[in-house]
Each structure stands twice: as structure tokens, then as C-alpha cells.
Motif scaffolding. Structure first.
Motif, mmCIF file in Angstrom:
data_model
loop_
_atom_site.group_PDB
_atom_site.id
_atom_site.type_symbol
_atom_site.label_atom_id
_atom_site.label_comp_id
_atom_site.label_asym_id
_atom_site.label_seq_id
_atom_site.Cartn_x
_atom_site.Cartn_y
_atom_site.Cartn_z
ATOM 1 N N LEU A 224 47.163 38.397 -37.588
ATOM 2 C CA LEU A 224 48.135 38.648 -38.657
ATOM 3 C C LEU A 224 47.493 39.021 -39.987
ATOM 4 N N GLY A 225 46.157 39.051 -40.048
ATOM 5 C CA GLY A 225 45.490 39.434 -41.284
ATOM 6 C C GLY A 225 45.476 38.339 -42.325
ATOM 7 N N LEU A 226 45.358 37.087 -41.879
ATOM 8 C CA LEU A 226 45.406 35.936 -42.784
ATOM 9 C C LEU A 226 44.006 35.412 -43.054
ATOM 10 N N ARG A 227 43.913 34.512 -44.007
ATOM 11 C CA ARG A 227 42.660 33.787 -44.226
ATOM 12 C C ARG A 227 42.634 32.484 -43.434
ATOM 13 N N VAL A 228 43.812 31.948 -43.152
ATOM 14 C CA VAL A 228 43.943 30.679 -42.444
ATOM 15 C C VAL A 228 44.965 30.854 -41.336
ATOM 16 N N SER A 229 44.684 30.331 -40.148
ATOM 17 C CA SER A 229 45.600 30.469 -39.004
ATOM 18 C C SER A 229 46.752 29.475 -39.111
ATOM 19 N N LEU A 230 47.550 29.662 -40.138
ATOM 20 C CA LEU A 230 48.671 28.769 -40.426
ATOM 21 C C LEU A 230 49.892 29.607 -40.747
ATOM 22 N N LEU A 231 51.009 29.305 -40.092
ATOM 23 C CA LEU A 231 52.270 29.980 -40.341
ATOM 24 C C LEU A 231 53.265 28.987 -40.915
ATOM 25 N N ALA B 240 50.520 32.505 -43.626
ATOM 26 C CA ALA B 240 51.630 33.425 -43.410
ATOM 27 C C ALA B 240 52.925 32.786 -43.888
ATOM 28 N N GLY B 241 53.379 33.176 -45.072
ATOM 29 C CA GLY B 241 54.682 32.740 -45.549
ATOM 30 C C GLY B 241 55.774 33.471 -44.796
ATOM 31 N N CYS B 242 56.989 32.938 -44.836
ATOM 32 C CA CYS B 242 58.087 33.550 -44.092
ATOM 33 C C CYS B 242 59.414 33.147 -44.719
ATOM 34 N N VAL B 243 60.242 34.129 -45.086
ATOM 35 C CA VAL B 243 61.570 33.808 -45.610
ATOM 36 C C VAL B 243 62.536 33.618 -44.457
ATOM 37 N N GLY B 244 63.545 32.793 -44.699
ATOM 38 C CA GLY B 244 64.579 32.587 -43.695
ATOM 39 C C GLY B 244 65.679 33.621 -43.854
#
Length: 619
Positions: free
Chosen positions: A8-15, A37-41
Motif C-alpha cells: 500500500l506504499g506505507l511506512r508502517v504495516s498498519l491500517l 493507512a488512514g481510512c474514512v467511513g
């Protein structure tokens, strides 16, 4: 297996879970800006309401970020319109996340558009299907808060999927409230984790204040799986905090509050699936307080970036470009941030190494040849050294370990003494079958290097002391440490970092890297230590013999690497300090600060390599 960060192109494997109502653009952007990875509802948003939140999302971050949609809530036609709107109104760095399986045509449309695809599932069958369509698969266990997609526990589902999908990117979800629990999910076969409840209480979350307070006060026994909050989302079990409504589903289904969604007012009936937000009023304690079993580990409201930083220490990051190939003058703002954001994940396959009774140390050993052992100074962890020893590892065996009571090593009831740290190091070398090693230390850890060279001279081939605080300057450094300790105890770790930053980096670094560099280092700093670890380490640094005479007894060849912008030790004082060692020398590194390898990692490693080469040639 690809990490979630690399996919996903992140620095940390956290969603971050795209929780409807709670996960607005403010939370999603804060999480993405912190490297996850931030995510809006998206929930039931459509038309102008969806456009408004997408516009805020795109303007709030230039990092990868997502939009979560729920197929079973809106139906196929409305979902198709939502997907089209997201694809039309957002750039390629915005991925689509689905809670539950949509039709194959929807999945194919997303991947055909060149977007990353994330699908959350609750069964092995759906996970295999989603992976076949190119999705990052989020395996949700019944420990999770909110609506439940299956009946299996998290690690059982992850393990079953990993057995069938050895090359897929799997993300674990459910009951993850601490880095230790995240590590267990990785051990089960996950490539990253998704957090929901931990972000409900984040400062940027839109959860109602009383909802946040209820979560931080709860334990997992306070959660129940129910089906009573069905208005707006029928037929799906959900984990919530126990309420009067879950205790008595026969209560009348009357209106118990009001809320506002993207400017439009709504009444909230009892049994509504809608979560209470900061725009909700009424009987908050009777509403759907979605909460996972992780709540027992979540005790305070913190910024979203602090949540990411806390988990970064155990989660894999994206592969990083070698610092040897980077040039300061051509680096973008994002690259500058990445330059000082470190992969601090621990290798879970490494066994802890026992030293003295009740103590086991986390240790990484890479490369071959004459050993160089790095010594932490209470601010660093073993993984931190990877970026600053990568060139040395081409010629030497690099040993990096966590001190007892720090990082992944054994936690004790009291902080070890310097003498105990010395004995831990000696026993570690025994276990690794290293007869003698060079010691690479910086700042406060130079005291440990000094004491090891005095206690076990036959085990030390040489010393490399970066920004040393032994000798005449030790009292001044202890004054600074007392000031840092006072800042930590009266404020928090971010404030401590702001205090320390201009004292340990060079003026040139501050000028060249400005805010992105500051934030990159800050994220790494927050990920490496807890307040307790820093408090104990700074207190220990006040102890030990400050006498300069001790240095005259050290027979090991000693290199002092000193930045010319070190606020503690100027070039003249550096050479005078080196003269106290019988075999000492001093190298001044231009435009570097108190920790010179932060400024010039490649140059520092080359200086160290040449020093060792010369010592060995004259041995």
C-alpha cells in the motif's frame, strides 16, 4: 510474503478501520500522515455529502489513504454509484476498502482503475476469493468491535488463510490493543494489522466524548456480541459495550437522540446502528458503542500519530532505499521525512538470548567478519541501528541488542545498574561465541562502553565513541539529562523530543530538513521508547563514576567521532578528551551534531571502517 506497507506504499504495516461516523477525514489524514493507512467511513454517504468528505480527505494528506464502503448496507446499485464517485473524485493514492464481499464486477472495476483494493472478510472462503481478485485481505476475528463478518477467532482465521494463500497480503483485525498483541497476530501469519477501537479514542476521532470515556474505562468483559442495534443495518451481529439496550431488547423503539451527518439533521431511534459522534446528543449511553476486546489495553485518549508510533516498533515497514544513494539537495519533502523515519519492526523469528538469571536479551546479528557491537543509549532500540550500520555490515559482523528493561528484552522490577548491563554484554558475547568485539556507542551509552573496556579489557578490540559524554563533560551532560527528565515527568514524550531536538542535531540538519525531517525523527523517537523506559534510563545515566582518571586505564584503541556542532563538546575539548585515552584519537565531522551519524551516516561508517582497518593492521 509482501508486507502491507510495501503493497500500500506505507511506512508502517498498519491500517485504520474506516468506521462510519467515527472515521472522518481528520482521523484518516492524521493516520496517513503518521505513516499508516488512514481510512474514512463512506457508510451510506453519496452525492454531495460523499464529495465533501472526499475533498477534505484529498486535501488533508498526500500519503496513501482509503475510503471504506459497505456493500450489504447500501445494495449493489448505490455501491456502484459510490465506487464511481470515489474513482472519479480522488487520485490514485486513494484505495478502496470494502467491509464484506461486493460483487466480482465491483472488485474488477477497482483493480482495472489501477487502485489498491482492500477487502475485510470473516471466512476462509471469502478471503481466498478476495485474494484471487488481487485484494489485500483483512481477516476479521470475533474479538473485533463493530459488526462481525464471521464466527472464527482472529489468529485461527489468519492461520487458515495463510496456509491456503502463502503469497497473499494478509492483515489481521480484532482484539489488537497493544504492540504485543500485534506481534502475536504477525506470528500467526499476518503481514500487518488493522485497528479500530484503538482509533475510536484518538483525538481526531469523531466519536462522542462519552463514547471515548466508556471505551477507555472498559475491559474486554464489558463487551458483548449482540444483534439489537439493527435499525439501518439488520441481520449482522455486532460487538458493543454492554448497555441497558443489550440487557433488555424489549425496550420501546422510540427516538432517544439527534445527530447531524454532513450538515443534515437526523433523529436517532433506540436500536439504531448509528454510532454516537461529536454531533450527537441524547441518551449516548444507550446507543451503539462499538468496542472490541482490545479495550482493556486502551486506557487513554491520544493523538492518532501516537497510536501509529506505538505499534510501529513491532510492525514491518516498507523496504527503504539505502542512505548511501541519497542526496540531500535533491530530496523531496516526502523523501526528507522518510530519510528520518525508520523501520523499527522486530524480527519475531529471533530467540531471546539468556544472560544472567531472569534476563533475556533481544539481539540481531548480521554480516560476517570482525564483530562490531552497538550499544543503545536508552533512546535507541536494536532495529534503529540497521540504517546506520548497513555499510559496515558489508565488511563486519554487526551485533545490535536491546538493554535489559528496554525494547524487546526482559522487563525487570527495577532498572539494572551499569555493572549489570556490563555483565549482560559479556554474557551476550559468550552466547554469540564472540571472543572480542569493537564497541560502537553514542552519547550516554559511551559510559557503558567505558565500563565494559575496564571490566573486560580482553573482550574489547576497540572503542568508537560518537558524541561521548565520559570525561570532563559528563557533569554538564547530566545537567541536561536532569532537565530532560523534568520535561518528561511534567509533560510527555513529544514535548521531551521537542526539548531535545535542537540539542542533539546540528544546525545544518535543522535548516535543511526543517519540519519534515523533524517529524520523521519524532515518529521514530516516539516508537522506540515508553515514558517508563526513558525515565529509568535517564535516572540511571545520572549514576556511575564521573572521574576522568578512569579513561587513562583503558588500553583499547579508541576513536572519538565528534560533530563540530556538538553542543556538549567542541573540537578542542574533543582532542583533549582523546588525549586522556592511552590509544585515543579524535575525528571531527563537519556540520554534524551530538549524534554525528544522524547527520552523516555514510561518512561515519567509513570513518569507523578505516579506524578498525588500521587497528587490525597494527595488531
Amino acid at each position: 510474503m509482501p508486507s502491507a506497507a510495501s503493497v500500500l506504499g506505507l511506512r508502517v504495516s498498519l491500517l485504520q478501520s474506516g468506521m462510519g461516523g467515527v472515521a472522518g477525514s481528520e482521523l484518516a489524514c492524521a493516520v496517513s500522515n503518521a505513516g499508516a493507512a488512514g481510512c474514512v467511513g463512506g457508510y451510506k454517504l453519496a452525492g454531495s455529502a460523499l464529495s465533501a468528505i472526499l475533498a477534505r480527505l484529498v486535501s488533508g494528506t498526500d500519503r496513501p489513504v482509503g475510503v471504506n464502503l459497505i456493500p450489504e448496507v447500501v445494495g449493489p446499485d448505490e455501491l456502484d454509484r459510490q465506487v464511481a464517485q470515489v474513482l472519479d473524485e480522488t487520485p490514485d493514492r486513494v484505495h478502496l476498502s470494502f467491509f464484506g464481499m461486493p460483487d466480482d464486477a465491483v472488485l474488477d472495476r477497482v483493480t482495472a482503475a489501477g487502485r489498491q483494493l482492500v477487502v475485510q472478510v470473516g471466512s476462509v472462503r471469502d478471503g481466498v476469493h478476495a485474494a484471487d481478485r488481487g485484494a489485500v485481505v483483512v481477516a476479521q476475528g470475533i474479538e473485533a468491535g463493530g459488526h462481525l463478518l464471521g464466527t472464527e477467532r482472529r489468529d485461527d482465521l489468519v492461520g487458515a488463510l495463510r496456509a491456503l494463500l502463502p503469497d497473499a497480503c494478509l492483515v489481521a483485525s480484532g482484539g489488537i490493543g497493544s504492540p504485543e498483541e500485534a506481534a502475536r497476530a504477525l506470528a500467526a501469519g499476518a503481514d500487518g494489522v488493522l485497528l479500530g477501537t484503538a482509533f475510536v479514542v484518538a483525538h481526531q476521532s469523531r466519536a462522542h466524548a462519552r463514547f471515548k470515556s466508556a471505551v477507555t474505562a472498559a475491559d474486554q468483559a464489558d463487551t458483548v456480541i449482540s444483534d439489537v442495534y439493527e435499525i439501518g443495518w439488520p441481520g449482522r451481529r455486532h460487538r458493543v459495550l454492554a448497555t441497558a439496550v443489550t440487557a433488555d431488547p424489549s425496550l420501546p423503539a422510540k427516538f432517544i437522540g439527534k445527530t447531524v451527518v454532513e450538515g443534515k439533521p437526523y433523529l436517532v431511534p433506540r436500536f439504531s446502528a448509528a454510532v454516537p459522534t461529536d454531533a450527537t446528543s441524547g441518551r449516548i449511553e444507550e446507543m451503539a458503542l462499538y468496542c472490541g476486546q482490545s479495550c482493556g489495553e486502551i486506557t487513554e485518549e491520544v493523538p492518532a500519530a501516537d497510536v501509529v508510533a506505538a505499534f510501529a516498533r513491532v510492525l514491518p515497514g516498507a523496504p527503504k532505499q539505502s542512505r548511501a544513494t541519497k542526496g540531500r539537495n535533491t530530496m523531496s519533502t516526502e523523501a526528507v521525512h522518510d530519510e528520518y523515519y525508520h523501520d523499527l519492526s522486530y524480527r519475531e523469528d529471533l530467540p531471546l538470548i539468556p544472560t544472567r538469571e531472569g534476563v533475556e536479551l533481544y539481539c540481531e546479528s548480521t554480516g560476517e567478519g570482525i564483530a562490531i557491537t552497538t550499544l543503545n543509549n536508552f533512546f535507541f532500540t536494536a532495529p534503529f541501528w540497521r540504517d546506520y550500520t548497513d555499510e559496515l555490515a558489508k565488511h563486519h559482523r554487526i551485533v545490535s541488542y536491546d538493554l535489559a528493561n528496554h525494547g524487546h528484552s526482559t522487563r525487570l522490577e527495577r532498572e539494572p545498574t551499569w555493572e549489570e548491563h556490563v555483565e549482560d554484554l559479556a554474557r551476550l558475547l559468550d552466547a554469540l561465541e564472540i571472543d572480542a568485539t569493537y564497541l560502537l556507542a553514542s552519547s550516554a551509552s559511551t559510559q557503558l562502553a567505558r565500563d565494559m573496556a575496564l571490566a573486560h579489557p580482553d573482550r574489547v578490540r576497540g572503542l568508537v565513541l560518537a558524541g561521548p559524554v565520559v570525561g570532563p563533560q559528563i557533569r554538564r551532560h547530566r545537567m541536561l539529562q536532569r532537565a530532560w527528565l523534568q520535561t518528561l515527568n511534567s509533560h510527555d514524550i513529544p514535548t521531551l523530543f521537542a526539548h531535545m531536538y535542537p540539542e542533539f542535531v546540528s544546525t545544518q540538519m535543522i535548516e535543511e530538513y526543517r519540519v519534515p525531517g523533524y517529524l520523521g525523527l519524532r515518529e521514530s523517537f516516539l516508537a522506540m521508547s515508553t515514558p517508563e523506559e526513558l525515565n529509568n534510563g535517564l535516572a540511571l545515566a545520572q549514576q556511575g563514576d564521573p572521574s576522568s582518571e578512569l579513561l587513562t586505564r583503558i588500553q583499547a584503541p579508541t576513536l572519538i567521532a565528534l560533530g563540530d556542532d556538538d553542543i556538549l563538546l567542541g573540537p578542542t575539548a574533543g582532542h583533549e578528551l582523546a588525549a586522556l585515552f592511552p590509544k585515543g584519537r579524535c575525528v571531527i565531522m563537519p556540520k554534524a551534531g551530538h549524534v554525528p551519524f544522524l547527520d552523516e551516516p555514510v561518512a561515519f561508517q567509513e570513518i569507523t571502517r578505516k579506524f578498525i582497518e588500521e587497528v587490525e593492521a597494527n595488531a
